[in-house]
Design an enzyme around this catalytic site. Structure first.
Site, PDB file in Angstrom:
ATOM      1  N   ASP A  11     -15.499  32.105  30.846  1.00  0.00           N
ATOM      2  CA  ASP A  11     -16.624  32.277  31.770  1.00  0.00           C
ATOM      3  C   ASP A  11     -17.476  33.399  31.172  1.00  0.00           C
ATOM      4  OD1 ASP A  11     -18.354  32.933  33.808  1.00  0.00           O
ATOM      5  OD2 ASP A  11     -16.797  33.560  35.231  1.00  0.00           O
ATOM      6  N   LYS A  72     -27.260  37.443  29.368  1.00  0.00           N
ATOM      7  CA  LYS A  72     -27.269  36.016  29.736  1.00  0.00           C
ATOM      8  C   LYS A  72     -28.639  35.589  30.287  1.00  0.00           C
ATOM      9  CE  LYS A  72     -24.530  32.812  32.557  1.00  0.00           C
ATOM     10  NZ  LYS A  72     -23.300  32.712  33.355  1.00  0.00           N
ATOM     11  N   GLU A 149     -20.657  25.759  35.556  1.00  0.00           N
ATOM     12  CA  GLU A 149     -19.788  26.671  36.312  1.00  0.00           C
ATOM     13  C   GLU A 149     -19.272  26.044  37.619  1.00  0.00           C
ATOM     14  OE1 GLU A 149     -22.317  30.089  36.521  1.00  0.00           O
ATOM     15  OE2 GLU A 149     -22.051  30.519  34.395  1.00  0.00           O
ATOM     16  N   ASP A 175     -22.036  30.336  44.793  1.00  0.00           N
ATOM     17  CA  ASP A 175     -21.699  31.327  43.757  1.00  0.00           C
ATOM     18  C   ASP A 175     -22.640  32.526  43.854  1.00  0.00           C
ATOM     19  OD1 ASP A 175     -21.293  32.790  41.453  1.00  0.00           O
ATOM     20  OD2 ASP A 175     -21.287  31.064  40.108  1.00  0.00           O
TER      21      ASP A 175
END
Ligand code: AMP
Length: 608
Positions: A11, A72, A149, A175
């Site tokens: 992850d 990211k 994800e 999330d």
């Protein structure tokens, strides 16, 4: 036979990253520097040495120019970052993070790790996915798959299990991380786990909650006589402090914040209530619920059609998130797998499937029952759950409740196990009283804390908030069945004492045991648990109709008082109502019966 290759699941997160592997059917999250997750941070230390992970994050405040965070956000763009004399692409920085994870895994496993599944948000476009793949290659990893994800989270919750019964399921993956939020609708059809719709906000997360708490604290600081407005450096210092306060508020109804010498002469000493915190984050959470609605509408699904809600990301540990989701979607969200690790675990499951291994079982310790206390709400005793069924262990949760009457001298704290909405229908595990309370007006706060460990030991503490005085009771929740069975056996033995054929030891314990799998079922809080009574038996239920008649009498009394009464009549009624509330609180049904009769007589006389 040749051992199966290891395909790691990674992850690669905005704030934190994690790596997991499946070996011989066992899923392991690999610790990095002793922690299950590693900050996605890269930097140069004062000596110019490359540092990755926690060490880089630690120097973020003292040396921001030499620290790179949240890379990211720039994946798939031409953005560059400077470290020392040179500039680097997002792929290169991400490769450093992946390389550190790879090294940690190799050191832990004692063998090379060369293949991986890496996760990305469902909304990542082709360029962002390609950049992630390139980062993997730069780190010496063959990236077998770029996995969404939410799909990874669904896999961890058993979505891809060929022996499972998830076919045709619709899952909502919510999330909420440190800096980003996304919600996805994931469907399982013909063995394929697929994201049907996804929405989100790439600049919304736990960091915003920290900033809002910093604002609150800065406002309170500046309100002190003579205190200056808080300088930027002090605000930065407060950020970590308020993040810790926020994390404590996930377990506690209040938290104290003390930061000495925030400026030359002034300190910050303040208390934040969970309710205040919830008010300030409501606007952020409302945005997330709007995204949920949009994802549902894009996927052509109604809230009722969602089979499960699964929580991912550290910020979903906030109890208010659970509450809002339940209120908006009518379903209790699942959170039994650690929300920081669920994506890496799902990626590892996908990795092991690609390597040809069967799906591993994920072992998680969760509560099979709900643990609650009894509180008085609208004149009825109701169950107030502190630890809901399916909560991961160990867990500590505290809630605040309030006294009912002025100068209340004691509160009864009872502990119940079961899913029913009223305490009488659940199993009473124990009770104790917090006595000699400080004389105070009604509504003074009493904190009740439940702490359940991995061995099933439940420690219940009642705290008078004003003084911090507390009482504690410890209950062995695993001992409940045994104690009960022993009592039952003794009972039966007495019954058959004269019968020579009676075998005192012929009972089969297993027959009486719960299957402990309750958390797997759909949550239904209205269903009585059917659990055998605990050692102290069930709470004595109120005689039928007594509470309802007390409630009706109160409504009549309030209507009469509102219509205007003499001072004496109004005061008689008020003291009778207070005594009734106190009798319900202490479950003194005989007293309650007498008090309702007196009130009924007074009302009859006055209404006439
Ligand atoms: P992630 O990006 O998934 O690693 O999530 C990190 C965010 O989760 C940060 O904002 C943390 O402060 C927040 N967080 C971690 N633990 C808790 C907790 N127990 N309660 C509330 N927020 C938390």
């Amino acid at each position: 036979m040749k051992p199966l290759p290891i395909v790691a699941g990674i992850d690669l997160g905005t704030t934190n990253s994690a790596i997991a592997v499946v070996i011989d059917g066992t899923l392991t999250v690999i610790p990095v520097a002793g922690q299950p997750t590693m900050p996605s941070a890269v930097g140069l230390d004062p000596a110019g040495k490359l540092i990755i992970g926690q060490a880089a994050k630690n120097q973020q405040i003292s040396s921001p120019e030499n620290t790179i965070l949240s890379i990211k956000r720039h994946m798939g763009t031409a953005h560059t970052e400077t470290l020392g004399e040179r500039s680097y692409s997002p792929e290169e920085i991400s490769a450093l993070i992946l390389g550190e994870l790879k090294r940690a895994a190799e050191a832990h496993l004692g063998q090379p790790v060369t293949q991986a599944v890496i996760t990305v948000p469902a909304f990542f476009n082709e360029a962002q996915r390609k950049a992630t793949q390139t980062a993997g290659a730069l780190a010496g990893l063959e990236v077998l798959r770029i996995l969404n994800e939410p799909t990874a989270a669904a896999l961890a919750y058993g979505a891809g299990d060929p022996d499972g019964d998830r076919e045709g399921e619709t899952m909502l993956v919510y999330d909420l991380g440190g800096g980003t939020f996304d919600v996805s609708l994931v469907c399982v059809e013909k063995g394929i786990v697929e994201v049907k719709a996804s929405h989100g906000d790439t600049h919304l997360g736990g960091d915003d909650f920290d900033d809002a708490l910093v604002e609150l604290a800065a406002g309170r600081f500046a309100a002190q006589p003579g205190a200056p407005a808080l300088p930027a450096a002090a605000r930065r210092r407060l950020k970590g402090v308020m993040e810790q306060a926020k994390i404590r508020l996930s377990s506690d109804p209040f938290t104290n914040v003390q930061e000495d010498y925030l400026t030359e002469k002034h300190h910050l000493i303040t208390e934040v209530a969970r309710t205040t915190y919830e008010e300030i984050i409501l606007t952020f959470l409302t945005k997330t619920i709007d995204c949920v609605r949009r994802a549902l509408s894009d996927g052509g699904v109604t809230a009722r059609q969602i089979d499960r809600i699964m929580l991912v990301g550290g910020a979903t540990r906030t109890p208010f998130v659970h509450e809002l989701l339940r209120a908006s979607l009518g379903k209790v969200p699942r959170h039994e797998i650690n929300p920081d690790l669920v994506v890496a675990m799902g990626a590892a499951i996908q990795g092991s499937a690609l390597a040809g291994a069967p799906a591993p079982a994920i072992l998680i310790d969760i509560t099979a029952h709900t643990y609650s206390t009894a509180v008085l709400a609208d004149w009825q005793l109701i169950s107030a759950p502190l630890i809901p069924r399916g909560t991961p262990l160990p867990v500590r949760r505290a809630e605040v409740y309030y006294t009912n009457v002025d100068n209340q001298e004691r509160v009864e704290i009872s502990v119940h196990q079961g899913e029913a909405p009223t305490p009488e229908q659940n199993t009473l595990l124990g009770e104790f009283a917090l006595e000699n309370l400080t004389p105070q007006p009604s509504n003074s706060p009493i904190v009740v804390q439940f702490q359940l460990d991995l061995n099933g030991l439940l420690t219940v503490t009642g705290i008078e908030k004003l003084t911090g005085r507390s009482e504690t009771l410890t209950i062995d929740t695993h001992g409940q069945h045994r104690l009960n069975l022993d009592a039952a056996r003794a009972n039966l033995a007495a019954l058959f004492a004269d019968d020579p054929d009676f075998d005192d030891d012929h009972g089969d314990e297993e027959e009486y045991e719960d299957d402990g799998d309750a958390a797997d079922e759909d949550e239904d809080a209205s269903k009585p648990s059917g659990t055998p009574p605990g050692p102290t038996g069930k709470a004595t239920p109120a005689p039928p109709g007594l509470l309802a008649s007390a409630k009706t009498l109160r409504q009549r009394a309030e209507a009469l008082t509102a219509g205007g009464l003499s001072e004496k009549d109004a005061s008689d009624i008020a003291s009778n109502l207070e005594a009734i509330a106190s009798a319900i609180q202490s479950r003194s049904w005989t007293t309650l019966q007498a008090l309702t009769e007196t009130l009924s007589d007074i009302l009859f006389y006055l209404e006439d």
